[in-house]
Design an enzyme around this catalytic site. Sequence first.
Site: not given
Length: 294
Positions: A10-11
């Site tokens: 995930v960013s």
Amino acid sequence: MTVVAVYIRVSTEEQAKEGFSLGAQEQTLRAYCEALDLEIYEVYIDDGFSGRNTRRPAYRRMMADIDHWDSILVLKMDRIHRNTKNFIEMMDLLNKKDKNFISQQEKLDTKTAMGRFVMQMIQGIAQLESEQIGERTKDGMREKAESLDKSDDEKRTMGFTPPFGYRLNEGKLIDDPDEQFIVRTIFDLYLTGETLDSICYSLNNQGYLTRKENPWNKFNMRNVLHNPVYAGYMRWEDLLIKHDATPVVTPEEFNTVQDIMVRKVRDPKKRKATYVPVFDDIDLSEEANTDTQQ
């Protein structure tokens, strides 16, 4: 039994999105492996890293473990890369090592020629989306920069790291007197004909170091001498926005320094100086006359 490396990512901006959390990705992929009788070698997790580059610790560790697994398994293709070049380079390495790539949601597997073709097409679309987001972000930042001079909002910076000589207070550029003394010294010495090397030697010898306690060198010295922030302006691309903190030098002094520096560039094609406007709203001579009369 096929051994898979499960990769999840995930960013920062995606962490709040439903279905993209690390836990949701891992739960879905573990169930997928159980249903297809796939053995998990390891779950590799990159938390808060962009997919636009390969500077991700878990990704690099997974690729270093390539001899221990048969396939990479991801929830969606954009979890592994958002850059077509990086994706193709990864696929080239997987092919050389006789490894495969599986995307659970797209139901694609690189064991087949059609799977490889469709994956490259989808990856191209993912990169296009990523680049469009970047363009919209950049356009928004430029619009903000163009409106700063007309804004009453004290948060007048563009979110950058404050340059040497200044700090940020609630988004507003403020003075750092100790650092500004060093900046003023740099400009004064250069205007009197001192070389970059001699200025660096003098500052380092007296214990005046950079903010990170590093010695001065010609490169960070040039950054100071070229930065219009010390003459009262922040730079955003080709825009100059006047800031509210105290300028360290006058625009005239700054422009003189640019003239001196550009004359020392050997390649005539690279002799381009960037100047700042001269302040026209303050007449220092009139202020001096008024003070004298008082």
